[in-house]
Design an enzyme around this catalytic site. Structure first.
Site, PDB file in Angstrom:
ATOM      1  N   GLY A  32      10.807  -8.861  54.354  1.00 32.61           N
ATOM      2  CA  GLY A  32      11.941  -9.750  54.156  1.00 32.61           C
ATOM      3  C   GLY A  32      13.243  -9.116  54.588  1.00 32.61           C
ATOM      4  O   GLY A  32      13.422  -7.899  54.492  1.00 32.61           O
ATOM      5  N   HIS A  79      23.498 -10.073  30.714  1.00 34.05           N
ATOM      6  CA  HIS A  79      22.779 -10.864  29.719  1.00 34.05           C
ATOM      7  C   HIS A  79      22.445 -12.273  30.213  1.00 34.05           C
ATOM      8  O   HIS A  79      23.267 -12.970  30.795  1.00 34.05           O
ATOM      9  CB  HIS A  79      23.584 -10.958  28.425  1.00 34.05           C
ATOM     10  CG  HIS A  79      24.867 -11.730  28.565  1.00 34.05           C
ATOM     11  ND1 HIS A  79      24.944 -13.099  28.405  1.00 34.05           N
ATOM     12  CD2 HIS A  79      26.119 -11.332  28.863  1.00 34.05           C
ATOM     13  CE1 HIS A  79      26.168 -13.510  28.584  1.00 34.05           C
ATOM     14  NE2 HIS A  79      26.920 -12.459  28.874  1.00 34.05           N
TER      15      HIS A  79
END
Length: 235
Positions: free
Chosen positions: A72, A142
């Site tokens: 990739g 988070h």
């Protein structure tokens, strides 16, 4: 030790081989058998001390070995998804590799075939899908969610609650504002600052990032993302 095959023999694959050595230096885990690459000119060569054994189809023959697919680039950021689709291996055949120098919180999860290179940080409740490439010095904070086959190039920083959808590619040093969405197979240019959602299969770049053009990407034939981009739908 568990036998391991690396599909690909380019830069990302070579970095992954060094990651395997780093893991084994801490705790012997993997027997690195070699690279598999579909370029016949590479067969029988040795890359950074690791042999190129043959084409990717050999992964089907070595049923005792675990596999990681390391292909990739921004020029073809769907190639990893196409190759995994073509191989058709079950998820349990794929290894998940994390560099000993990475920090992955106990509330974060990683899917099969995902590779996390050195000096990356996953802070809290980060969800990373299958066959994701997380390059060095990436910070995921988070509640970020990273879809299957995404690539986060070196130095990418995501604020909290960002959703990177399937196959998206974020170039080196890209910054993404909290709760933004990077659409499936979108491409974000290196050094970009993303303050708005990026639609699927579009190329965005700049500070702040803006639409440049539709992404030229060939998806696996069975991909649910085989739909027109928003720009294509309105052209």
């Amino acid at each position: 030790m568990t036998p391991l095959l690396i599909v690909g023999a380019g830069g990302f694959a070579r970095e992954t081989a060094q990651l395997v050595h780093a893991i084994n230096d801490v705790s012997p885990t993997w027997e690195l058998l070699g690279h598999l690459d579909d370029d016949p000119a590479k067969h029988g060569t040795v890359v950074d001390g690791v042999p190129v054994l043959g084409g990717s189809a050999e992964a089907l023959e070595r049923q005792d070995a675990r596999v990681v697919v390391c292909v990739g680039s921004p020029r073809d950021h769907a190639s990893r998804a196409r190759l995994v689709s073509r191989l058709g291996l079950p998820p349990e055949r794929y290894a998940t590799l994390v560099h000993p120098g990475a920090s992955v919180s106990r509330t974060s999860t990683l899917g099969p075939g995902t590779i996390v290179l050195a000096q990356t940080v996953l802070t809290a409740a980060v969800t990373v899908g299958a066959h994701v490439s997380v390059m060095p010095h990436v910070t995921l904070t988070h509640d970020d969610v990273i879809g299957d086959f995404a690539t986060l190039a070196a130095g990418v920083r995501l604020a909290g609650g960002v959703h990177v959808e399937t196959g998206a590619y974020l170039g080196s040093g890209a910054l993404v504002r909290e709760t933004r969405v990077i659409g499936a197979y979108a491409l974000v240019g290196m050094g970009s600052v993303v303050t708005r959602d990026v639609p699927a299969r579009e190329v965005w770049a700049g500070v702040p990032a803006r639409f440049l053009r539709p992404a030229e990407v060939t998806l696996p034939p069975d991909s649910p993302e085989n739909i027109p981009s928003s720009q294509e739908q309105h052209s």
